[in-house]
Design a protein around this motif. Structure first.
Motif, mmCIF file in Angstrom:
data_model
loop_
_atom_site.group_PDB
_atom_site.id
_atom_site.type_symbol
_atom_site.label_atom_id
_atom_site.label_comp_id
_atom_site.label_asym_id
_atom_site.label_seq_id
_atom_site.Cartn_x
_atom_site.Cartn_y
_atom_site.Cartn_z
ATOM 1 N N ARG A 43 35.166 -46.181 -15.414
ATOM 2 C CA ARG A 43 36.242 -45.332 -15.939
ATOM 3 C C ARG A 43 35.671 -44.028 -16.505
ATOM 4 N NH1 ARG A 43 38.773 -49.061 -18.184
ATOM 5 N NH2 ARG A 43 37.697 -49.020 -20.195
ATOM 6 N N SER A 44 34.580 -44.132 -17.249
ATOM 7 C CA SER A 44 33.957 -42.932 -17.824
ATOM 8 C C SER A 44 33.421 -42.015 -16.734
ATOM 9 C CB SER A 44 32.826 -43.337 -18.775
ATOM 10 O OG SER A 44 33.320 -44.020 -19.898
ATOM 11 N N ILE A 45 32.753 -42.599 -15.731
ATOM 12 C CA ILE A 45 32.194 -41.775 -14.651
ATOM 13 C C ILE A 45 33.306 -41.112 -13.846
ATOM 14 C CG2 ILE A 45 30.856 -41.798 -12.523
ATOM 15 C CD1 ILE A 45 29.154 -44.018 -13.689
ATOM 16 N N ASN A 46 34.335 -41.871 -13.498
ATOM 17 C CA ASN A 46 35.431 -41.311 -12.699
ATOM 18 C C ASN A 46 36.135 -40.168 -13.434
ATOM 19 O OD1 ASN A 46 35.100 -42.917 -10.425
ATOM 20 N ND2 ASN A 46 36.389 -44.552 -11.226
ATOM 21 N N LEU A 47 36.318 -40.355 -14.741
ATOM 22 C CA LEU A 47 36.982 -39.300 -15.519
ATOM 23 C C LEU A 47 36.088 -38.069 -15.624
ATOM 24 C CD1 LEU A 47 39.389 -38.366 -17.090
ATOM 25 C CD2 LEU A 47 38.519 -39.578 -19.109
ATOM 26 N N ALA A 48 34.786 -38.287 -15.786
ATOM 27 C CA ALA A 48 33.852 -37.153 -15.834
ATOM 28 C C ALA A 48 33.875 -36.388 -14.519
ATOM 29 C CB ALA A 48 32.436 -37.652 -16.140
ATOM 30 N N ILE A 49 33.890 -37.110 -13.394
ATOM 31 C CA ILE A 49 33.934 -36.454 -12.083
ATOM 32 C C ILE A 49 35.212 -35.631 -11.941
ATOM 33 C CG2 ILE A 49 34.121 -36.861 -9.601
ATOM 34 C CD1 ILE A 49 32.336 -39.354 -10.034
ATOM 35 N N ALA A 50 36.344 -36.204 -12.343
ATOM 36 C CA ALA A 50 37.619 -35.493 -12.239
ATOM 37 C C ALA A 50 37.601 -34.212 -13.075
ATOM 38 C CB ALA A 50 38.756 -36.409 -12.685
ATOM 39 N N LYS A 51 37.058 -34.299 -14.272
ATOM 40 C CA LYS A 51 36.997 -33.115 -15.131
ATOM 41 C C LYS A 51 36.060 -32.058 -14.548
ATOM 42 C CE LYS A 51 38.111 -35.251 -19.618
ATOM 43 N NZ LYS A 51 39.065 -34.245 -20.156
ATOM 44 N N LEU A 52 34.919 -32.496 -14.045
ATOM 45 C CA LEU A 52 33.961 -31.556 -13.467
ATOM 46 C C LEU A 52 34.532 -30.857 -12.236
ATOM 47 C CD1 LEU A 52 30.739 -33.732 -13.821
ATOM 48 C CD2 LEU A 52 31.181 -31.566 -15.006
ATOM 49 N N GLU A 53 35.193 -31.608 -11.366
ATOM 50 C CA GLU A 53 35.766 -31.007 -10.166
ATOM 51 C C GLU A 53 36.887 -30.029 -10.516
ATOM 52 O OE1 GLU A 53 36.824 -34.404 -7.839
ATOM 53 O OE2 GLU A 53 34.840 -34.546 -6.889
ATOM 54 N N ALA A 54 37.684 -30.379 -11.526
ATOM 55 C CA ALA A 54 38.754 -29.472 -11.946
ATOM 56 C C ALA A 54 38.177 -28.184 -12.522
ATOM 57 C CB ALA A 54 39.649 -30.164 -12.972
ATOM 58 N N ARG A 55 37.111 -28.312 -13.309
ATOM 59 C CA ARG A 55 36.482 -27.131 -13.897
ATOM 60 C C ARG A 55 35.825 -26.270 -12.821
ATOM 61 N NH1 ARG A 55 34.408 -27.998 -19.889
ATOM 62 N NH2 ARG A 55 36.078 -29.345 -20.661
ATOM 63 N N ALA A 56 35.249 -26.917 -11.815
ATOM 64 C CA ALA A 56 34.643 -26.156 -10.726
ATOM 65 C C ALA A 56 35.694 -25.319 -10.006
ATOM 66 C CB ALA A 56 33.958 -27.102 -9.744
ATOM 67 N N GLY A 57 36.873 -25.896 -9.796
ATOM 68 C CA GLY A 57 37.951 -25.127 -9.173
ATOM 69 C C GLY A 57 38.389 -23.958 -10.029
ATOM 70 N N LEU A 58 38.422 -24.170 -11.337
ATOM 71 C CA LEU A 58 38.784 -23.103 -12.265
ATOM 72 C C LEU A 58 37.747 -21.980 -12.225
ATOM 73 C CD1 LEU A 58 40.973 -22.532 -14.466
ATOM 74 C CD2 LEU A 58 39.372 -23.522 -16.118
ATOM 75 N N LEU A 59 36.493 -22.353 -12.206
ATOM 76 C CA LEU A 59 35.415 -21.362 -12.155
ATOM 77 C C LEU A 59 35.419 -20.586 -10.841
ATOM 78 C CD1 LEU A 59 32.588 -23.539 -13.743
ATOM 79 C CD2 LEU A 59 33.627 -21.492 -14.751
ATOM 80 N N ARG A 60 35.780 -21.257 -9.779
ATOM 81 C CA ARG A 60 35.845 -20.567 -8.475
ATOM 82 C C ARG A 60 36.911 -19.476 -8.499
ATOM 83 N NH1 ARG A 60 34.305 -21.536 -3.241
ATOM 84 N NH2 ARG A 60 35.619 -20.611 -1.637
ATOM 85 N N ALA A 61 38.057 -19.809 -9.090
ATOM 86 C CA ALA A 61 39.138 -18.814 -9.166
ATOM 87 C C ALA A 61 38.703 -17.610 -10.003
ATOM 88 C CB ALA A 61 40.386 -19.462 -9.763
ATOM 89 N N ILE A 62 38.012 -17.860 -11.105
ATOM 90 C CA ILE A 62 37.547 -16.763 -11.953
ATOM 91 C C ILE A 62 36.473 -15.949 -11.233
ATOM 92 C CG2 ILE A 62 36.376 -16.213 -14.126
ATOM 93 C CD1 ILE A 62 37.709 -18.700 -15.322
ATOM 94 N N ARG A 63 35.581 -16.647 -10.531
ATOM 95 C CA ARG A 63 34.541 -15.949 -9.777
ATOM 96 C C ARG A 63 35.140 -15.049 -8.711
ATOM 97 N NH1 ARG A 63 31.556 -19.062 -5.180
ATOM 98 N NH2 ARG A 63 33.550 -18.438 -4.286
ATOM 99 N N ASP A 64 36.254 -15.488 -8.113
ATOM 100 C CA ASP A 64 36.896 -14.720 -7.047
ATOM 101 C C ASP A 64 37.753 -13.574 -7.568
ATOM 102 O OD1 ASP A 64 35.692 -16.304 -5.168
ATOM 103 O OD2 ASP A 64 37.444 -17.581 -4.820
#
Length: 234
Positions: A43-64
């Motif tokens: 549960r902890s790993i899955n939630l960490a992955i979900a948060k990391l992937e969501a943040r990566a998408g956010l960073l991509r939008a800002i980078r673009d």
């Protein structure tokens, strides 16, 4: 008299056997807890992955080129708000450490089997040790991947801090935001590999459990059941 000495000898042997069966039962309880994949770790790993992937998408939008307001419009943080991926990764790492401790105690089963006259044959011993090595290897790999994921996440946060002091649209700001995105995705990848190793560890320990059942069999006398009862009901 000879009959009394014989009774005393049998009583001592029974007491010694009972002590070893008691030890085997303690080991079996540890093994029962070590079998399977701990839900809290996944549960902890899955939630960490979900948060990391969501943040990566956010960073991509800002980078673009999106502003922070534009990038975060409609953004929903996965899982409990305010819980950082680093904390989740550390929770998972501690969970694996606890599982390794339980498994280490369960490794004393062959000693109990020898003491009780149920020494496994060479093939069974080899299968047991192979599973044991596999379980330890996957556990170490999982912990290493979680440490890597935490390091990548911290590095990503440092990159964001560096980018935040630069003017919007500046090439160096774009470069740092790109680095933050890549590091965040690396963190998510490492966490995913940690989860995969946890699954493999669980399979190795499950195989050991079946070997343990064959090795020990039912306990005689008042104890009324051996390690096979403990593991079978897991």
């Amino acid at each position: 008299s000879r009959s009394r000495r014989e009774r005393d000898r049998r009583a001592a042997a029974m007491a010694n056997a009972n002590r070893w069966w008691a030890a085997a039962n303690v080991v079996s309880q540890a093994f029962a807890q070590a079998v399977g994949i701990p839900e809290e770790v996944l549960r902890s790993i899955n939630l960490a992955i979900a948060k990391l992937e969501a943040r990566a998408g956010l960073l991509r939008a800002i980078r673009d080129g999106a502003t922070l307001e534009e990038a975060t419009a409609g953004y929903v943080e996965p899982g409990p708000a305010g819980v950082l991926p680093a904390a989740l990764l550390e929770d998972a790492r501690r969970g694996i450490k606890r599982r390794r401790s339980l498994h280490a105690l369960a490794r004393g089963l062959p000693l109990c089997a020898h003491a009780l006259g149920r020494a496994p044959d060479a093939e069974t011993s080899q299968r047991w040790e192979s599973c044991n090595v596999a379980a330890l290897t996957y556990a170490r790999r999982a912990q290493m991947r979680l440490r890597n994921a935490a390091s990548f996440y911290i590095a990503a946060m440092d990159a964001i801090d560096l980018a935040s002091v630069l003017p919007f649209g500046a090439p160096l700001r774009v470069a740092w935001m790109g680095a933050a995105e890549r590091l965040t995705r690396l963190a998510a990848r490492e966490a995913t590999m940690a989860r995969d190793n946890m699954v493999m560890m669980g399979l190795a320990v499950a195989q050991q459990a079946w070997i343990a059942m064959a090795m020990m069999g039912p306990a005689p006398g008042a104890l009324g059941g051996g390690i096979n009862n403990q593991v079978h009901h897991q």
